[in-house]
Design a protein around this motif. Structure first.
Motif, PDB file in Angstrom:
ATOM      1  N   MET A 131     -11.349 -32.650  41.781  1.00 16.26           N
ATOM      2  CA  MET A 131     -11.811 -31.274  41.896  1.00 16.26           C
ATOM      3  C   MET A 131     -10.664 -30.344  42.308  1.00 16.26           C
ATOM      4  SD  MET A 131     -15.091 -31.037  41.202  1.00 16.26           S
ATOM      5  CE  MET A 131     -14.711 -32.182  39.885  1.00 16.26           C
ATOM      6  N   PHE A 132     -10.645 -29.160  41.686  1.00 20.38           N
ATOM      7  CA  PHE A 132      -9.655 -28.139  41.988  1.00 20.38           C
ATOM      8  C   PHE A 132     -10.335 -26.869  42.495  1.00 20.38           C
ATOM      9  CE2 PHE A 132      -7.357 -30.952  39.227  1.00 20.38           C
ATOM     10  CZ  PHE A 132      -6.044 -30.890  39.674  1.00 20.38           C
TER      11      PHE A 132
ATOM     12  N   ARG B 156      -4.726 -25.553  42.712  1.00 21.40           N
ATOM     13  CA  ARG B 156      -4.545 -26.612  43.705  1.00 21.40           C
ATOM     14  C   ARG B 156      -5.802 -27.470  43.782  1.00 21.40           C
ATOM     15  NH1 ARG B 156       0.802 -26.873  45.836  1.00 21.40           N
ATOM     16  NH2 ARG B 156       1.658 -24.775  45.597  1.00 21.40           N
ATOM     17  N   SER B 157      -5.594 -28.757  44.061  1.00 24.28           N
ATOM     18  CA  SER B 157      -6.742 -29.638  44.222  1.00 24.28           C
ATOM     19  C   SER B 157      -7.406 -29.380  45.567  1.00 24.28           C
ATOM     20  CB  SER B 157      -6.317 -31.106  44.130  1.00 24.28           C
ATOM     21  OG  SER B 157      -5.493 -31.463  45.234  1.00 24.28           O
ATOM     22  N   ARG B 158      -8.686 -29.678  45.640  1.00 27.94           N
ATOM     23  CA  ARG B 158      -9.426 -29.507  46.885  1.00 27.94           C
ATOM     24  C   ARG B 158      -8.944 -30.517  47.935  1.00 27.94           C
ATOM     25  NH1 ARG B 158     -11.352 -24.747  48.028  1.00 27.94           N
ATOM     26  NH2 ARG B 158     -12.484 -23.819  46.285  1.00 27.94           N
ATOM     27  N   SER B 159      -8.896 -30.092  49.172  1.00 26.44           N
ATOM     28  CA  SER B 159      -8.498 -30.881  50.345  1.00 26.44           C
ATOM     29  C   SER B 159      -7.001 -31.164  50.398  1.00 26.44           C
ATOM     30  CB  SER B 159      -9.262 -32.207  50.439  1.00 26.44           C
ATOM     31  OG  SER B 159     -10.632 -31.991  50.608  1.00 26.44           O
TER      32      SER B 159
ATOM     33  N   GLY C 234     -12.696 -30.515  37.568  1.00 28.73           N
ATOM     34  CA  GLY C 234     -13.599 -29.383  37.688  1.00 28.73           C
ATOM     35  C   GLY C 234     -12.972 -28.335  38.586  1.00 28.73           C
ATOM     36  N   ARG C 235     -13.478 -27.113  38.485  1.00 24.97           N
ATOM     37  CA  ARG C 235     -13.027 -26.014  39.341  1.00 24.97           C
ATOM     38  C   ARG C 235     -14.215 -25.513  40.140  1.00 24.97           C
ATOM     39  NH1 ARG C 235      -9.016 -22.070  35.837  1.00 24.97           N
ATOM     40  NH2 ARG C 235      -7.582 -23.673  35.049  1.00 24.97           N
TER      41      ARG C 235
END
Length: 257
Positions: free
Chosen positions: A47-48, A54-57, A79-80
């Protein structure tokens, strides 16, 4: 002519097709190291943020995640989303995974009943099975297992309340783990104290050549900008230049050492 008593029958074992929920860090890599013998790994899911930058976390650039997918030899399903739309978007992406014939999703979660329930819920929406190979295990044991596998990772985010920016870019080693524990930090950073980027693992089919760049503070969290190093001798004008005094260290980790 072979008889029933002498005829050899070959049995082909068909492994379930699985996706790996891939943050780019050591825990999902440890889960994959444990599970890859039992599953046909057919995709990875990441996930972004809504802008896709940027990717999540973990805050990783898309080309770094894409480089992981290339080295694992699988397509990258992405996914965004915002944090509020994360579940809906992740569930949507799992629909794409199911369309590829994937039946299982491997997660690197270790603790937290809410995390396990979430994994199972998003999978159930498409009739998929959640697999948690490292669930409930000692975080000290898991980080030692990761290191013993000859995999490598560097710290790319650190909560300012727990760690200063000098930890950014540090390789996860047994010495580093001992230092973290002495500071009261969970060995795997399971309370959100830090996140990592895998820089090498025997699962990769090629080395990772990375540049560790600027260190910045965002929302009380130190973050390290990591880019793919351009090929030696090439001109790569699109690569951001590290700020003076803020990194610029180059690291290269091989698929196996």
């Amino acid at each position: 002519m072979a008889t029933d008593g002498t005829r050899r029958r070959e049995t082909r074992v068909v492994k379930p097709r699985a996706a790996i929920s891939w943050s780019g860090g050591k825990d999902c890599c440890t889960a994959l190291l444990r599970a890859h013998h039992d599953y046909d790994i057919a995709a990875m899911v990441t996930m972004f943020a809504e802008d896709g930058e940027r990717s999540r976390s973990h805050g990783l650039r898309p080309d770094v995640i894409a480089a992981h997918a290339q080295r694992l030899g699988v397509p990258s399903l992405t996914g965004r989303c915002s944090w509020s739309s994360y579940t809906d978007e992740y569930t949507r992406v799992l629909g794409s995974a199911a369309a590829l014939g994937i039946t299982h999703v491997i997660f690197g979660d270790i603790m937290g009943d809410a995390h396990r329930a979430w994994d199972e819920r998003v999978c159930a929406a498409h009739g998929l099975t959640a697999v948690l190979p490292i669930w409930g295990e000692s975080t000290r044991t898991l980080v030692k297992e990761f290191i013993a596998s000859r995999s490598t990772a560097v710290i790319v985010t650190a909560r300012a309340a727990h760690l200063d920016k000098s930890w950014l870019g540090r390789t996860i080693t047994l010495d580093a783990v001992r230092e973290l524990e002495a500071l009261g930090i969970d060995p795997c950073g399971e309370l959100g104290e830090y996140h990592t980027l895998v820089t090498g693992t025997p699962l990769f089919n090629a080395p990772m050549d990375l540049v560790l760049g600027a260190r910045e503070l965002h929302s009380e969290c130190w973050a390290l900008d990591v880019t793919l190093a351009p090929p030696v001798g090439s001109v790569f004008p699109g690569a951001p230049k590290p700020r003076s005094g803020e990194g610029g260290r180059r690291t290269m980790d091989h698929a196996a050492r």
